[in-house]
Scaffold this motif. Structure first.
Motif, PDB file in Angstrom:
ATOM      1  N   ALA A  49       0.852  -1.199   0.000  1.00 38.93           N
ATOM      2  CA  ALA A  49       0.000   0.000   0.000  1.00 38.93           C
ATOM      3  C   ALA A  49       0.886   1.246   0.000  1.00 38.93           C
ATOM      4  CB  ALA A  49      -0.896   0.003   1.222  1.00 38.93           C
ATOM      5  N   PRO A  50       0.453   2.315  -0.676  1.00 41.10           N
ATOM      6  CA  PRO A  50       1.267   3.529  -0.732  1.00 41.10           C
ATOM      7  C   PRO A  50       1.619   4.097   0.639  1.00 41.10           C
ATOM      8  CG  PRO A  50      -0.422   3.638  -2.391  1.00 41.10           C
ATOM      9  CD  PRO A  50      -0.710   2.425  -1.567  1.00 41.10           C
ATOM     10  N   LYS A  51       0.681   4.061   1.584  1.00 39.93           N
ATOM     11  CA  LYS A  51       0.993   4.581   2.921  1.00 39.93           C
ATOM     12  C   LYS A  51       2.108   3.772   3.573  1.00 39.93           C
ATOM     13  CE  LYS A  51      -3.245   6.824   4.380  1.00 39.93           C
ATOM     14  NZ  LYS A  51      -4.334   6.839   5.357  1.00 39.93           N
ATOM     15  N   THR A  52       2.039   2.473   3.463  1.00 42.33           N
ATOM     16  CA  THR A  52       3.073   1.605   4.040  1.00 42.33           C
ATOM     17  C   THR A  52       4.402   1.812   3.329  1.00 42.33           C
ATOM     18  OG1 THR A  52       1.350  -0.015   4.503  1.00 42.33           O
ATOM     19  CG2 THR A  52       3.605  -0.778   4.633  1.00 42.33           C
ATOM     20  N   PHE A  53       4.371   1.890   2.002  1.00 40.50           N
ATOM     21  CA  PHE A  53       5.582   2.098   1.223  1.00 40.50           C
ATOM     22  C   PHE A  53       6.269   3.397   1.626  1.00 40.50           C
ATOM     23  CE2 PHE A  53       7.893   3.716  -2.437  1.00 40.50           C
ATOM     24  CZ  PHE A  53       8.673   2.627  -2.773  1.00 40.50           C
ATOM     25  N   GLU A  54       5.475   4.473   1.741  1.00 40.96           N
ATOM     26  CA  GLU A  54       6.047   5.768   2.091  1.00 40.96           C
ATOM     27  C   GLU A  54       6.615   5.748   3.510  1.00 40.96           C
ATOM     28  OE1 GLU A  54       4.768  10.453   2.343  1.00 40.96           O
ATOM     29  OE2 GLU A  54       3.523   9.064   1.204  1.00 40.96           O
ATOM     30  N   LYS A  55       5.915   5.118   4.442  1.00 40.26           N
ATOM     31  CA  LYS A  55       6.411   5.026   5.819  1.00 40.26           C
ATOM     32  C   LYS A  55       7.738   4.272   5.855  1.00 40.26           C
ATOM     33  CE  LYS A  55       4.955   2.038   8.679  1.00 40.26           C
ATOM     34  NZ  LYS A  55       4.187   1.133   9.478  1.00 40.26           N
ATOM     35  N   ASP A  56       7.806   3.127   5.156  1.00 41.58           N
ATOM     36  CA  ASP A  56       9.042   2.350   5.113  1.00 41.58           C
ATOM     37  C   ASP A  56      10.168   3.135   4.439  1.00 41.58           C
ATOM     38  OD1 ASP A  56       7.634   0.342   6.340  1.00 41.58           O
ATOM     39  OD2 ASP A  56       7.408  -0.874   4.519  1.00 41.58           O
ATOM     40  N   TRP A  57       9.838   3.856   3.375  1.00 46.54           N
ATOM     41  CA  TRP A  57      10.837   4.643   2.655  1.00 46.54           C
ATOM     42  C   TRP A  57      11.406   5.741   3.549  1.00 46.54           C
ATOM     43  CZ3 TRP A  57      11.128   9.785   1.146  1.00 46.54           C
ATOM     44  CH2 TRP A  57      12.166  10.082   0.262  1.00 46.54           C
ATOM     45  N   ARG A  58      10.516   6.407   4.292  1.00 47.12           N
ATOM     46  CA  ARG A  58      10.988   7.475   5.190  1.00 47.12           C
ATOM     47  C   ARG A  58      11.899   6.906   6.281  1.00 47.12           C
ATOM     48  NH1 ARG A  58       8.239  12.415   4.649  1.00 47.12           N
ATOM     49  NH2 ARG A  58       6.381  12.243   3.371  1.00 47.12           N
ATOM     50  N   LEU A  59      11.528   5.758   6.832  1.00 49.17           N
ATOM     51  CA  LEU A  59      12.375   5.136   7.861  1.00 49.17           C
ATOM     52  C   LEU A  59      13.739   4.751   7.295  1.00 49.17           C
ATOM     53  CD1 LEU A  59       9.765   2.894   9.694  1.00 49.17           C
ATOM     54  CD2 LEU A  59      10.855   4.976  10.551  1.00 49.17           C
ATOM     55  N   THR A  60      13.752   4.202   6.082  1.00 49.55           N
ATOM     56  CA  THR A  60      14.999   3.813   5.434  1.00 49.55           C
ATOM     57  C   THR A  60      15.845   5.042   5.122  1.00 49.55           C
ATOM     58  OG1 THR A  60      13.879   1.940   4.448  1.00 49.55           O
ATOM     59  CG2 THR A  60      15.980   2.547   3.492  1.00 49.55           C
ATOM     60  N   ALA A  61      15.223   6.101   4.624  1.00 55.14           N
ATOM     61  CA  ALA A  61      15.947   7.334   4.300  1.00 55.14           C
ATOM     62  C   ALA A  61      16.527   7.966   5.559  1.00 55.14           C
ATOM     63  CB  ALA A  61      15.026   8.311   3.594  1.00 55.14           C
ATOM     64  N   ALA A  62      15.760   7.966   6.637  1.00 59.63           N
ATOM     65  CA  ALA A  62      16.247   8.543   7.889  1.00 59.63           C
ATOM     66  C   ALA A  62      17.417   7.723   8.440  1.00 59.63           C
ATOM     67  CB  ALA A  62      15.127   8.612   8.917  1.00 59.63           C
ATOM     68  N   ALA A  63      17.318   6.402   8.363  1.00 52.98           N
ATOM     69  CA  ALA A  63      18.396   5.544   8.853  1.00 52.98           C
ATOM     70  C   ALA A  63      19.668   5.738   8.035  1.00 52.98           C
ATOM     71  CB  ALA A  63      17.957   4.091   8.821  1.00 52.98           C
ATOM     72  N   SER A  64      19.541   5.840   6.723  1.00 50.67           N
ATOM     73  CA  SER A  64      20.730   6.015   5.886  1.00 50.67           C
ATOM     74  C   SER A  64      21.325   7.416   6.086  1.00 50.67           C
ATOM     75  CB  SER A  64      20.409   5.763   4.419  1.00 50.67           C
ATOM     76  OG  SER A  64      19.467   6.694   3.953  1.00 50.67           O
ATOM     77  N   ALA A  65      20.486   8.410   6.352  1.00 51.52           N
ATOM     78  CA  ALA A  65      21.000   9.750   6.603  1.00 51.52           C
ATOM     79  C   ALA A  65      21.782   9.781   7.922  1.00 51.52           C
ATOM     80  CB  ALA A  65      19.860  10.757   6.650  1.00 51.52           C
ATOM     81  N   MET A  66      21.266   9.087   8.926  1.00 54.25           N
ATOM     82  CA  MET A  66      21.974   9.044  10.208  1.00 54.25           C
ATOM     83  C   MET A  66      23.280   8.281  10.077  1.00 54.25           C
ATOM     84  SD  MET A  66      19.022   8.534  12.984  1.00 54.25           S
ATOM     85  CE  MET A  66      19.523   9.574  14.307  1.00 54.25           C
ATOM     86  N   LYS A  67      23.277   7.240   9.257  1.00 54.11           N
ATOM     87  CA  LYS A  67      24.503   6.460   9.034  1.00 54.11           C
ATOM     88  C   LYS A  67      25.536   7.318   8.319  1.00 54.11           C
ATOM     89  CE  LYS A  67      23.951   2.152   7.930  1.00 54.11           C
ATOM     90  NZ  LYS A  67      23.677   0.952   7.137  1.00 54.11           N
ATOM     91  N   ALA A  68      25.087   8.133   7.351  1.00 55.05           N
ATOM     92  CA  ALA A  68      26.005   8.988   6.614  1.00 55.05           C
ATOM     93  C   ALA A  68      26.611  10.051   7.530  1.00 55.05           C
ATOM     94  CB  ALA A  68      25.274   9.659   5.455  1.00 55.05           C
ATOM     95  N   VAL A  69      25.836  10.549   8.464  1.00 56.56           N
ATOM     96  CA  VAL A  69      26.339  11.547   9.403  1.00 56.56           C
ATOM     97  C   VAL A  69      27.339  10.890  10.363  1.00 56.56           C
ATOM     98  CG1 VAL A  69      25.674  13.037  11.339  1.00 56.56           C
ATOM     99  CG2 VAL A  69      24.326  13.046   9.230  1.00 56.56           C
ATOM    100  N   ALA A  70      27.078   9.677  10.777  1.00 59.16           N
ATOM    101  CA  ALA A  70      27.959   8.986  11.719  1.00 59.16           C
ATOM    102  C   ALA A  70      29.298   8.627  11.077  1.00 59.16           C
ATOM    103  CB  ALA A  70      27.279   7.713  12.229  1.00 59.16           C
ATOM    104  N   ILE A  71      29.309   8.377   9.768  1.00 64.02           N
ATOM    105  CA  ILE A  71      30.533   8.007   9.065  1.00 64.02           C
ATOM    106  C   ILE A  71      31.464   9.203   8.951  1.00 64.02           C
ATOM    107  CG2 ILE A  71      31.458   7.277   6.831  1.00 64.02           C
ATOM    108  CD1 ILE A  71      28.997   5.489   6.559  1.00 64.02           C
ATOM    109  N   ARG A  72      30.943  10.386   8.775  1.00 66.51           N
ATOM    110  CA  ARG A  72      31.773  11.574   8.590  1.00 66.51           C
ATOM    111  C   ARG A  72      32.479  11.906   9.795  1.00 66.51           C
ATOM    112  NH1 ARG A  72      27.811  15.533   5.154  1.00 66.51           N
ATOM    113  NH2 ARG A  72      27.545  14.087   3.477  1.00 66.51           N
TER     114      ARG A  72
END
Length: 72
Positions: A49-72
């Motif tokens: 479902a689009p709502k589920t897809f968007e929620k999962d996408w936001r969680l994945t994007a937030a996790a990868s953004a935090m990982k990118a900040v932690a690597i720097r």
């Protein structure tokens, strides 16, 4: 001969019918566009479902953004 108001009753009867029809069309549009399409599975999203897809996408994007900040 007296005016009995048949024309006036016919006019307002038609107006009432048109108002009800417009309200029904608006309610049906809301149901399909705002509710049904957001919860039904879509094949383009991997049958999610689009709502589920968007929620999962936001969680994945937030996790990868935090990982990118932690690597720097």
């Amino acid at each position: 001969m007296r005016y009995n108001g048949k024309g006036k009753r016919a006019y307002y009867g038609t107006k009432r019918k048109e108002t009800r029809r417009a309200a029904a069309k608006a309610a049906l549009f809301w149901y399909i566009e705002a509710f049904y399409n957001s919860v039904r599975p879509h094949s383009a999203l991997g049958w999610v479902a689009p709502k589920t897809f968007e929620k999962d996408w936001r969680l994945t994007a937030a996790a990868s953004a935090m990982k990118a900040v932690a690597i720097r």
